[in-house]
Design a protein around this motif. Structure first.
Motif, PDB file in Angstrom:
ATOM      1  N   UNK B 210       0.975  -1.620   0.504  1.00 19.90           N
ATOM      2  CA  UNK B 210      -0.273   0.048   0.245  1.00 19.90           C
ATOM      3  C   UNK B 210       1.064   1.073   0.030  1.00 19.90           C
ATOM      4  N   UNK B 211       0.082   2.504  -0.351  1.00 22.32           N
ATOM      5  CA  UNK B 211       0.509   3.605  -0.201  1.00 22.32           C
ATOM      6  C   UNK B 211       1.246   4.685   1.123  1.00 22.32           C
ATOM      7  N   UNK B 212       2.643   4.426   1.290  1.00 21.84           N
ATOM      8  CA  UNK B 212       2.435   5.086   3.072  1.00 21.84           C
ATOM      9  C   UNK B 212       3.690   6.084   2.971  1.00 21.84           C
ATOM     10  N   UNK B 213       3.758   6.842   1.673  1.00 20.35           N
ATOM     11  CA  UNK B 213       4.294   8.231   1.680  1.00 20.35           C
ATOM     12  C   UNK B 213       4.856   8.730   0.571  1.00 20.35           C
ATOM     13  N   UNK B 214       6.338   9.656   0.339  1.00 23.35           N
ATOM     14  CA  UNK B 214       6.214   9.985  -0.651  1.00 23.35           C
ATOM     15  C   UNK B 214       7.709  10.433  -0.706  1.00 23.35           C
ATOM     16  N   UNK B 215       8.705  10.388  -1.594  1.00 19.98           N
ATOM     17  CA  UNK B 215       9.932  11.280  -1.440  1.00 19.98           C
ATOM     18  C   UNK B 215       9.194  12.643  -1.975  1.00 19.98           C
ATOM     19  N   UNK B 216      10.462  13.612  -1.146  1.00 21.47           N
ATOM     20  CA  UNK B 216      10.366  14.803  -1.814  1.00 21.47           C
ATOM     21  C   UNK B 216      11.175  15.523  -2.202  1.00 21.47           C
ATOM     22  N   UNK B 217      11.158  16.460  -3.323  1.00 24.14           N
ATOM     23  CA  UNK B 217      12.520  17.008  -3.157  1.00 24.14           C
ATOM     24  C   UNK B 217      11.927  18.799  -3.121  1.00 24.14           C
ATOM     25  N   UNK B 218      12.798  19.569  -2.023  1.00 24.89           N
ATOM     26  CA  UNK B 218      13.403  21.280  -2.202  1.00 24.89           C
ATOM     27  C   UNK B 218      14.011  21.260  -2.912  1.00 24.89           C
ATOM     28  N   UNK B 219      13.406  22.349  -4.030  1.00 24.56           N
ATOM     29  CA  UNK B 219      13.801  22.833  -4.884  1.00 24.56           C
ATOM     30  C   UNK B 219      14.728  24.111  -4.614  1.00 24.56           C
ATOM     31  N   UNK B 220      14.661  23.866  -3.362  1.00 29.04           N
ATOM     32  CA  UNK B 220      15.685  25.533  -2.841  1.00 29.04           C
ATOM     33  C   UNK B 220      16.815  25.197  -2.630  1.00 29.04           C
ATOM     34  N   UNK B 221      16.689  23.778  -1.744  1.00 32.73           N
ATOM     35  CA  UNK B 221      18.493  23.549  -0.574  1.00 32.73           C
ATOM     36  C   UNK B 221      19.060  22.108  -1.907  1.00 32.73           C
ATOM     37  N   UNK B 222      17.466  21.192  -2.852  1.00 34.79           N
ATOM     38  CA  UNK B 222      17.862  20.616  -3.142  1.00 34.79           C
ATOM     39  C   UNK B 222      17.990  19.373  -2.525  1.00 34.79           C
ATOM     40  N   UNK B 223      16.930  19.312  -1.126  1.00 37.15           N
ATOM     41  CA  UNK B 223      17.599  17.783  -0.211  1.00 37.15           C
ATOM     42  C   UNK B 223      16.490  17.191  -0.821  1.00 37.15           C
ATOM     43  N   UNK B 224      16.405  16.108  -0.344  1.00 35.52           N
ATOM     44  CA  UNK B 224      15.910  14.878  -0.861  1.00 35.52           C
ATOM     45  C   UNK B 224      15.049  14.086   0.883  1.00 35.52           C
ATOM     46  N   UNK B 225      14.202  14.401   1.199  1.00 39.69           N
ATOM     47  CA  UNK B 225      12.664  14.778   1.884  1.00 39.69           C
ATOM     48  C   UNK B 225      12.184  13.346   2.406  1.00 39.69           C
ATOM     49  N   UNK B 226      11.908  12.465   3.409  1.00 36.61           N
ATOM     50  CA  UNK B 226      11.129  11.112   3.019  1.00 36.61           C
ATOM     51  C   UNK B 226       9.829  11.723   4.006  1.00 36.61           C
ATOM     52  N   UNK B 227       8.675  11.528   3.441  1.00 38.65           N
ATOM     53  CA  UNK B 227       7.663  11.631   4.070  1.00 38.65           C
ATOM     54  C   UNK B 227       6.109  10.957   3.991  1.00 38.65           C
ATOM     55  N   UNK B 228       5.887  10.000   5.448  1.00 35.02           N
ATOM     56  CA  UNK B 228       5.304   9.187   5.060  1.00 35.02           C
ATOM     57  C   UNK B 228       3.196   9.442   5.271  1.00 35.02           C
ATOM     58  N   UNK B 229       3.296   8.705   5.137  1.00 38.10           N
ATOM     59  CA  UNK B 229       1.083   8.912   5.394  1.00 38.10           C
ATOM     60  C   UNK B 229       0.271   7.766   5.907  1.00 38.10           C
ATOM     61  N   UNK B 230      -0.823   7.564   6.097  1.00 42.67           N
ATOM     62  CA  UNK B 230      -1.268   6.266   5.624  1.00 42.67           C
ATOM     63  C   UNK B 230      -2.409   6.618   4.723  1.00 42.67           C
ATOM     64  N   UNK B 231      -2.205   7.511   3.955  1.00 37.75           N
ATOM     65  CA  UNK B 231      -2.275   7.599   1.945  1.00 37.75           C
ATOM     66  C   UNK B 231      -2.192   8.731   1.923  1.00 37.75           C
ATOM     67  N   UNK B 232      -1.892   8.554   0.645  1.00 39.97           N
ATOM     68  CA  UNK B 232      -0.973   9.839  -0.929  1.00 39.97           C
ATOM     69  C   UNK B 232      -1.683   9.845  -1.688  1.00 39.97           C
ATOM     70  N   UNK B 233      -2.765  11.002  -1.930  1.00 33.57           N
ATOM     71  CA  UNK B 233      -3.530  11.570  -2.851  1.00 33.57           C
ATOM     72  C   UNK B 233      -3.118  12.414  -3.566  1.00 33.57           C
ATOM     73  N   UNK B 234      -3.007  11.963  -5.033  1.00 36.74           N
ATOM     74  CA  UNK B 234      -2.632  12.619  -5.996  1.00 36.74           C
ATOM     75  C   UNK B 234      -3.317  13.670  -6.339  1.00 36.74           C
ATOM     76  N   UNK B 235      -3.025  14.927  -6.854  1.00 38.77           N
ATOM     77  CA  UNK B 235      -4.135  16.229  -7.626  1.00 38.77           C
ATOM     78  C   UNK B 235      -2.330  16.719  -8.466  1.00 38.77           C
ATOM     79  N   UNK B 236      -2.009  16.209  -9.056  1.00 42.53           N
ATOM     80  CA  UNK B 236      -0.721  16.750  -9.737  1.00 42.53           C
ATOM     81  C   UNK B 236      -1.268  17.304 -11.560  1.00 42.53           C
TER      82      UNK B 236
END
Lengths: 250, 655
Positions: B210-236
């Motif tokens: 099941x979907x449990x999170x995303x990898x996101x990139x901070x576009x200012x610092x370039x940092x790769x971040x981990x974010x977890x969740x119980x559900x992910x909603x795409x509205x992209x």
């Protein structure tokens, strides 16, 4: 057309910046200002140099992302348009063009022409809304609103949050931006319940962010790409005084 | 239906399905909601509305947008309006009629149950927005005004001059801002989702990964971040920028939904693209994007080209202008071909008709790719003042770009890529084929079939965000109340982060010779020529091979300057274009598979004698849902049969 571009380059928020001169040739007069920067950037990339960082997105004058200070004017020499709507036919062949980021300590530079405008978001978060949860609403036609009020509210609501008003102001004041939202909601019946707290909280946040005071110069409105009227500042001042006279936040 | 696809449409009468289902759906109690995290990708109408509503309900929400503020999402650029079956005009509108118009407008390629639900909640949207302080246009009596849009015969479109999308988005943004202030939503601006992370479900093994999170990139610092969740909603949003030139914002991209596709979320009907008939024609190679002129202009403007070829040629050569052509020599081809709907035929029909005239040599600018949209007749009928009050801002916008006065000289327009009806496959709950991963708004496929009607995108985005997903997500999350917070120090997060870091390192060390835009333009050209307004087997087959070649070249020759740990827009673009280069191929495969014409998908081999789209309901009344099988392998096709119990499938006629 050929131009000499003097562009502000700054590596990051903590670095010091400087103007760098770039000549550019064979630009079509039908090309938009940002398309000219695209062309320059492609040339820089293919030479292995770093392209100029600038904010832009919709390229049709509505998202409010583009933000260039061109020859001493936010969004350039023409009235009522954003940078992305500016075309090179507004310049003369051979012109020298100076391009800077918005200048305000409340909008720190991120890189080159890109600034951080999150202060505007925080002003809205302080009260720029009607507190109605999804699903609570009554039928949309239950409260008639005089057309003149609705139209004025709409005019205020067309602010795109670009920050040109701050960039144009000698005090870097955010009064036009803040007052546009306060006005929109003050003109509508839905905004009345929270009217007092809204104006107090939004103005307090605006001050906290470090924007300067308003001295009624009117540069904000004159340079606003959406023509937001300075009348909104007067309306916000009235709302503010009304709120303060009976305020419990003393 | 494929064993992997279950649309989960509730049983019962079409009119009662949604209200019945809503009252039976599992709930999460308020004390538990606080401990449940939801990630929302994108803050346009669908994402902004969903994030705000989740926050109000008490969930713990993280919202992401790549722009510098959630207020800048591209929903903001929608001009004309939003449909709702309010029947304020007393002209016979109803939920059923809006449902029927949408099904017919979509050329019988959308799901009955979803579309009916959309029509039902359309009415709540207008109420909600007015309560938020959205300043819709009003009549002198103080009540809301409406106008008409293409493909319908009632006035059901609510609007705020030419800035309806802006006003609705600012409404959603204000609701979102309120939740950010309340601490229920944490906002991550200038962040891009790089991947979705799947994990085994620890509470319910039946659900599998099941979907449990995303990898996101901070576009200012370039940092790769981990974010977890119980559900992910795409509205992209949509993927129209695969064409390089489109009316989408420069940053609009497919990356979030493409990464989901590669992790197992099926992509449905990717070839259904909307080409909008009233855009400004291209002017040269420098062009970076195309500008739309609102469809509302077709309420009063008349579309024409010269009747005589010699007049068209003279105009193309600059020897004549529109004003030199007398009325008798003007071919009002939409009124001629479609007398019942005239200039207000749906977008796909209007676009193809313009292409047909231009291909026949009757185009009216130097490139031969433009037709006139003329307000002379409206000015004669109601006066220049009335025209100005209705369309003033649009005329001004046209004049700024085209440097011609549309009060005197007819506008020149040509179709351009505008919207994508296809997208991530979702069931009735808006859940993808990955449990816990949802898709809303333009990024899903569900409501518009093969062609979207004007003023329906705003309706669908807000319907999904305010009134559908807040209910349906509860059914899924009710099983997660004992899960507890999801850790991010897991092998799945490690793996996803490693993959994305490797890709970034590749780009920055490749030192090729061509910029990202070079490849994007090449891809866009192929897509426009072979997978645009008209498609055929030969062209599509060739396009698939050509795209593979561009992709191979891209990985060899792309040049991305700068570093990973700084603000680096060229790197952002490279990461997005890499995904477009794979998507383009899938779109061509889907178009090649669909041996029929329907809505925005026009296969030249399948047309009536009069040149109208010829559907094949016997063989193609299905949703084509594609499963990823590897970048260089053919994807697997799954079919969801479309069943019409409430409307009769007819040849769409606007004559």
């Amino acid at each position: 057309m050929n131009f000499t571009l003097k562009i502000w380059r700054q590596k990051g928020a903590k670095d010091s910046g400087q103007f760098v001169t770039y000549p550019i040739k064979d630009i079509s007069s039908d090309s938009s200002f940002l398309e000219m920067i695209d062309i320059l950037n492609n040339q820089l990339v293919e030479k292995g140099e770093e392209p100029i960082a600038f904010d832009h997105d919709c390229r049709e004058g509505i998202c409010g992302m583009c933000s260039m200070y061109i020859n001493g004017h936010p969004h350039g020499p023409e009235n009522l348009i954003t940078t992305c709507q500016l075309h090179m036919r507004s310049f003369k062949d051979g012109d020298s063009i100076t391009i800077e980021p918005w200048r305000s300590s409340a909008f720190p530079v991120i890189k080159d022409l890109v600034v951080d405008r999150s202060a505007f978001d925080r002003i809205i978060q302080a009260g720029g809304y009607v507190s109605v949860n999804t699903g609570n609403a009554q039928d949309a036609n239950n409260i008639p609103i005089p057309k003149t009020d609705a139209d004025k509210a709409f005019d205020a609501a067309t602010c795109i949050g670009c920050g040109a008003c701050v960039a144009a102001c000698k005090n870097a004041s955010a009064m036009l931006f803040t007052s546009a939202k306060v006005s929109q909601l003050a003109l509508l019946p839905q905004g009345q319940v929270e009217a007092k707290a809204r104006v107090e909280n939004m103005v307090a946040q605006m001050d906290k962010e470090g924007f300067g005071a308003c001295t009624n110069t009117g540069a904000c409105s004159a340079e606003c790409p959406k023509g937001i009227s300075i009348e909104n500042i007067a309306r916000m001042n009235r709302e503010f005084i009304k709120a303060k006279l009976s305020s419990e936040n003393v | 239906m494929s064993s992997k696809l279950n649309s989960n449409i509730p049983k019962g009468d079409l009119r009662d399905k949604w209200s019945q289902y809503k009252s039976e759906i599992a709930l999460v109690n308020p004390a538990n909601k606080r401990h449940i995290d939801i990630i929302v990708i994108g803050t346009g109408l669908a994402g902004g509305a969903a994030a705000a509503s989740f926050g109000e309900m008490g969930y713990s929400v993280k919202a992401f947008c790549f722009q510098d503020s959630p207020r800048r999402a591209h929903s903001i650029a929608a001009q004309g309006g939003i449909n709702a079956a309010k029947n304020y005009q007393n002209d016979g509108d109803s939920v059923y009629r809006l449902f029927y118009d949408t099904i017919k407008g979509g050329d019988y390629r959308s799901r009955e149950a979803n579309v009916h639900r959309l029509a039902e909640v359309s009415r709540n949207i207008i109420d909600q927005c007015v309560a938020q302080g959205v300043p819709f246009a009003r009549e002198y009596g103080g009540y809301l005004d409406n106008r008409s849009f293409g493909g319908v015969q009632v006035k059901r479109t609510f609007y705020a001059k030419g800035q309806t999308g802006q006003q609705l988005l600012l409404g959603a943004y204000s609701a979102l801002s309120r939740q950010i202030n309340a601490g229920t939503v944490k906002m991550y601006h200038r962040h891009e989702m790089m991947d979705v992370v799947l994990m085994d479900d620890t509470t319910d093994a039946k659900r599998g990964k099941v979907a449990r999170g995303v990898i996101a990139r901070n576009l200012i610092t370039g940092e790769i971040e981990r974010h977890s969740a119980h559900a992910v909603v795409l509205a992209s949003g949509g993927y129209g920028n695969v064409f390089f030139l489109s009316t989408n914002a420069m940053g609009s991209n497919v990356t979030a939904s493409w990464k989901a596709y590669k992790k197992g979320a099926f992509m449905a009907n990717p070839c259904y693209t909307q080409i909008h008939p009233t855009c400004l024609p291209r002017s040269g190679d420098h062009q970076a994007k195309l500008t739309l002129m609102s469809e509302s202009l077709r309420n009063d403007g008349r579309v024409w080209v010269p009747k005589k070829k010699e007049d068209a040629i003279a105009i193309q050569q600059g020897k004549k202008t529109a004003l030199d052509i007398p009325d008798a020599d003007r071919d009002f081809y939409l009124e001629r071909r479609y007398p019942a709907f005239g200039n207000l035929v749906p977008r796909d029909v209007a676009s193809r008709a313009a292409k047909e005239r231009c291909d026949a040599g009757y185009g009216v600018n130097g490139t031969g790719e433009a037709v006139y949209l003329d307000f002379k007749y409206a000015i004669e009928r109601m006066g220049a003042k009335a025209v100005e009050s209705k369309y003033g801002n649009l005329f001004q916008m046209y004049e700024k770009i085209a440097a011609e006065d549309p009060y005197k000289m007819p506008m020149k327009i040509y179709p351009a890529v505008h919207y994508t009806m296809g997208g991530t496959w979702v069931d009735y709950n808006l859940m993808t084929t990955i449990p816990g991963l949802f898709a809303t708004g333009e990024c899903n496929f569900s409501d518009h079939g093969a062609n979207r009607l004007g003023a329906s995108a705003l309706m669908q985005g807000l319907a999904d965000g305010y009134f559908v997903i807040p209910y349906t997500i509860g059914g899924y999350l009710s099983k997660d109340i004992r899960t507890g917070s999801i850790p991010t120090d897991t092998p799945e997060f490690d793996e996803a982060e490693k993959t994305i870091k490797e890709r970034i390192n590749f780009f920055l060390s490749n030192k090729g010779s061509k910029s990202v835009d070079y490849f994007h333009r090449k891809l866009g050209n192929i897509m426009w020529e072979e997978c645009g307004m008209a498609r055929n087997e030969k062209g599509l087959t060739q396009a698939i091979e050509d795209i593979k070649k561009i992709r191979a070249d891209f990985w060899k020759e792309v040049l991305v300057p700068g570093k990973a740990d700084e603000y680096n827009p060229e790197l952002d673009k490279a990461l997005r274009v890499a995904d477009f280069l794979e998507l383009g191929e899938l779109m061509c495969r889907d178009a090649l598979n669909r041996n029929e014409s329907c809505g925005g998908h026009f296969r030249e081999e399948y047309q009536t004698e009069e040149g109208e789209a010829l559907r094949d309901d016997e063989n193609f009344a299905y949703v084509a849902a594609w499963e990823f099988k590897g970048v260089d392998n053919k994807p697997e096709l799954h079919k969801e049969e479309l069943v019409y119990d409430n409307v009769e499938m007819k040849q769409r006629s606007y004559k």
